[in-house]
Enzyme design. Structure first.
Site, PDB file in Angstrom:
ATOM      1  N   ASP A 170       0.865  -1.166   0.000  1.00  0.00           N
ATOM      2  CA  ASP A 170       0.000   0.000   0.000  1.00  0.00           C
ATOM      3  C   ASP A 170       0.914   1.233   0.000  1.00  0.00           C
ATOM      4  OD1 ASP A 170      -2.124   1.740   0.017  1.00  0.00           O
ATOM      5  OD2 ASP A 170      -3.265   0.636   1.517  1.00  0.00           O
TER       6      ASP A 170
HETATM    7  C1  BGC Z   1      -5.038   3.252  -0.002  1.00  0.00           C
HETATM    8  C2  BGC Z   1      -5.195   2.242  -1.115  1.00  0.00           C
HETATM    9  C3  BGC Z   1      -5.056   2.916  -2.450  1.00  0.00           C
HETATM   10  C4  BGC Z   1      -3.728   3.641  -2.498  1.00  0.00           C
HETATM   11  C5  BGC Z   1      -3.485   4.327  -3.823  1.00  0.00           C
HETATM   12  C6  BGC Z   1      -3.811   4.110  -0.160  1.00  0.00           C
HETATM   13  O1  BGC Z   1      -3.809   5.158   0.733  1.00  0.00           O
HETATM   14  O2  BGC Z   1      -5.014   2.578   1.232  1.00  0.00           O
HETATM   15  O3  BGC Z   1      -6.436   1.611  -1.017  1.00  0.00           O
HETATM   16  O4  BGC Z   1      -5.164   1.978  -3.482  1.00  0.00           O
HETATM   17  O5  BGC Z   1      -3.709   4.617  -1.475  1.00  0.00           O
HETATM   18  O6  BGC Z   1      -4.336   5.396  -4.009  1.00  0.00           O
END
Ligand code: BGC
Length: 740
Positions: free
Chosen positions: A288
């Site tokens: 993530d």
């Molecule tokens: C989130 C993810 C997301 C990623 C990219 C993160 O903060 O937890 O779900 O895909 O950002 O935007």
């Protein structure tokens, strides 16, 4: 040549730096030197997401900044993947550099959160799950895929498959709800549709996220720690990921939190032993955002260099946004602290997916691609409307809805009724609020001739009650009041947990005062989570409550069609509504305990709230009524190899056509581990004309009635079972059967 062979051949021609580039994903950076502003983009974005800075102001400021699209890094082969680039021209620009200006011409994965649409926004995932309609899920994915692909995106960070049992957690809005079986069904459809290749090559690679048990964060507080038994992990949280993997998901995103002490990002047991060895996953794992470097903050890596090594060695193939792989992997190899083979393996996995998903076979001619396939087309909006109508849930109705044709004066109260950003909802970064249909607009559009629709602001989802008198005065004119209450878009979503699940600000007080005008009143809720709205349910002055969630681009039209009765509501809750936030996590499939909650003192309950939820899982009303008749089990004793066959007759006992989601639950009465009081096993959504009856048949292999025992082994234990069929998880018919 197969994708693996092509990847292998390419890998053989790559330098170590280029391989590491494929393991790195990053977004653009901004440099701002604005007169009169302290240029701090992170703070601006954070303020915008908390509702402190209007989105337009953020956009205005950002437009004055200079964006660095990292073209030099891409040209040097040091950055192989981009994250969250939303504008077609920018995507085209970075891809152009990768394909035409880097040594090996390897296209970029452009990963974006396409979770509920791209330009045409659909209902939030939680709302979508309330349709219980896999065709709606498919249509959302197909439409989002088309728009995103035409814009140059080739990878979606979806579906989000976190089982969410706690209304306090802001990301419940992004989830498929609290039930594992329903989430599995949704996972399969989304992955298949996102990845299904259209004739012109249009497809997106899907990624199942967030691995794993992110929905179980302690206290419902985002990013918090998760301490979870393996039984729960296997039974509740892993199956939707298994379904996504079986459907062929190309990637899995590891989660932010620590699971039983080890951050998921660097959790080798999770990412290698469970995900790859046990579940057979063959794609790649992406972290993530910035989660690799957060291993240091977790206190599980001494510094970012170590975090990079531990994450990669655990099975995390791609680093999203930390840039720690880019910074440290080469050094680590040179210092003899990391085997180059580990990098090769991760690069191999990523490149294989690039070949498999056609990245090398696509002509990069952006702009032209969209001819004849406009974003936000009439057709796409129509699809969003059709899906949206099926997601709203009617929670209460004393007969006030649908609005009768004698009603000529309709008053709409509440800022959310006109608030495009709120109606659009959270997790809609690729969309825009401008084209959103408001509730005021929808109510005017669908009004019969001679019906007047007026709007006064009155109140918002905050503490400003100053419009109370104006609203009461206007109510004096009206035949009916439609009060729109709930949450702004930033009150749910990432980093948006709430300890208090009541309507925020002065909303409860406002509504209570408004109904004292004795004008028939309907409350429409716009929100992302199950709210503690018992006061609305109990208030006799409120004739109906419609849970409208955040339905996206067509939100206002979908709600208007339901209120006027052009569409008979059919949504059913996929999360339990607790009476108070203090009851969370509250979910239907809990074990019985030794002292199940009841009026008797010494039972499992809170003293100050009812034992039963405000609205149970599976609940939702219709403008018609359905009666459940004959419920038959074909054979009461089945072996572990056999399939249980049953049928239930459902009749539309009302006077208008309507859809009903018929739900089938089981309970294993006696087992070696305490089993849930009910478990959803099948459902079917049917359309019935007035007076029509249908026999709904279900087949359920005994194999699906097992569980993970105390040693975490999947077992189907013989013995007595209950079978339930009904309209929600509480209102059911009951039979008994045995596995022998
Ligand atoms: C989130 C993810 C997301 C990623 C990219 C993160 O903060 O937890 O779900 O895909 O950002 O935007």
């Amino acid at each position: 040549m197969t994708a693996d062979r092509r990847a292998e051949e390419l890998l053989g021609r790559m330098t170590l730096k280029e391989k590491i580039g494929q393991l790195s994903q990053a977004g653009s950076t901004m440099t701002c030197t604005l007169p009169g502003f302290e240029a701090d983009i992170e703070t601006w974005v954070s303020e915008m997401l908390q509702g402190k800075l209007p989105k337009e102001e953020l956009d205005r400021r950002l437009a004055m900044c200079k964006e660095n699209l990292r073209e030099d890094e891409i040209a040097a082969g040091e950055l192989g993947n981009f994250v969250n680039l939303y504008e077609d021209e920018k995507i085209a620009a970075v891809q152009e550099v990768a394909v035409h200006k880097s040594r090996l011409g390897i296209p970029l994965f452009i990963g974006v959160d396409v979770i509920r649409g791209y330009r045409t926004m659909f209902p939030t995932p939680l709302a979508l799950s309330c349709s219980w309609d896999m065709e709606c899920v498919r249509i959302m994915a197909a439409t989002a895929k088309r728009e995103a692909y035409d814009g140059g995106v080739n990878w979606t960070f979806g579906p989000m498959l976190d089982i969410a049992r706690d209304g306090r957690w802001g990301r419940i809005v992004e989830s498929p709800g609290e039930d594992t079986y329903l989430a599995c069904r949704i996972a399969k459809v989304q992955v298949e549709e996102f990845q299904r290749e259209e004739e012109d090559g249009c497809r997106l690679m899907a990624s199942a996220k967030h691995f794993i048990a992110y929905g179980a964060v302690s206290g419902g507080q985002d990013y918090n720690t998760v301490d979870l038994s393996q039984r729960q992990l296997f039974e509740v949280y892993l199956p939707p990921f298994r379904a996504a993997i079986e459907a062929g998901a190309g990637a899995v995103m590891s989660a932010f939190h620590d699971l039983n002490g080890v951050p998921c990002t660097m959790n080798r047991w999770l990412l290698t032993d469970i995900l790859r060895k046990q579940m057979g996953f063959r794609g790649f794992v992406v972290s993530d955002a910035e989660a690799v470097k957060q291993c240091v903050t977790h206190g599980c890596a001494a510094d970012e260099r170590e975090a990079a090594r531990l994450s990669l060695e655990a099975g995390g193939d791609m680093d999203m946004s930390s840039l720690d792989y880019a910074k440290y992997l080469e050094q680590l190899v040179q210092a003899g602290e990391l085997e180059e083979a580990v990098i090769d393996e991760a690069a191999r996995r990523i490149l294989t997916k690039k070949f498999e998903f056609g990245l090398f076979d696509r002509e990069y001619t952006y702009g032209r691609l969209r001819d004849g396939q406009p974003m936000l087309s009439e057709e796409h909006r129509r699809r969003s409307l059709e899906v949206g109508k099926r997601c709203a849930v009617l929670l209460k109705n004393d007969g006030i809805l649908p609005i009768r044709s004698e009603v000529k004066k309709i008053l709409i109260v509440g800022a959310l009724a006109e608030d495009k950003q709120a109606l659009l909802g959270p997790w809609a970064f690729t969309g825009s609020a401008e084209p959103v249909a408001t509730i005021v607009g929808g109510m005017k559009k669908y009004a019969e001739e001679g019906t007047e629709v007026r709007y006064v602001r009155g109140f918002g989802a905050d503490a400003d009650c100053s419009g109370f008198e104006e609203a009461c005065e206007a109510a004096g004119w009206a035949d009916i009041v439609i009060a729109v209450a709930g949450e702004k878009e930033y009150m749910s979503g990432e980093a948006a947990s709430r300890a208090n699940l009541h309507l925020a600000g002065c909303q409860e007080r406002f509504l209570d005062g408004l109904v004292r005008m004795h004008v028939p009143t309907v409350v429409v809720l716009i929100n992302g989570r199950p709210l503690a709205v018992g006061c609305l349910q109990e208030n006799p002055g409120i004739g109906a409550i419609l849970e409208g969630w955040h339905l996206g681009t067509e939100c206002g039209n979908a709600i208007a069609e339901i209120l006027y009765g052009h569409y008979n509501p059919s949504g059913k809750l996929t999360v339990t509504f607790a009476n108070e936030g203090g009851q969370e996590p509250m979910y239907y499939n809990h074990p019985n305990t030794g002292k199940p909650g009841s009026d008797f003192k010494f039972t499992s309950k809170y003293q100050d709230v009812p034992v039963r939820p405000l609205y149970p899982f599976g609940y939702g009303l219709s403008y018609t009524t359905f009666s459940y008749g004959e419920f038959l089990v074909e054979k009461e004793r089945i072996t572990r190899e056999e399939t249980l066959k049953c049928s239930v007759k459902v009749r539309n006992a009302g006077s208008c056509a309507g859809e009903e989601t018929v739900q089938l639950y089981i309970r294993d009465v006696v087992a070696s581990c305490a089993r849930p009081v009910k478990e959803l096993k099948r459902f079917e959504k049917i359309l019935l004309q007035p007076g029509e009856e249908q026999e709904v048949r279900f087949e359920l292999p005994a194999e699906e009635m097992g569980f993970y025992d105390c040693c975490c082994k999947y077992v189907v234990e013989p013995g007595e079972f209950r079978l339930y069929a009904g309209t929600d998880s509480e209102n059911v018919l009951e039979r008994t059967f045995y596995i022998v």
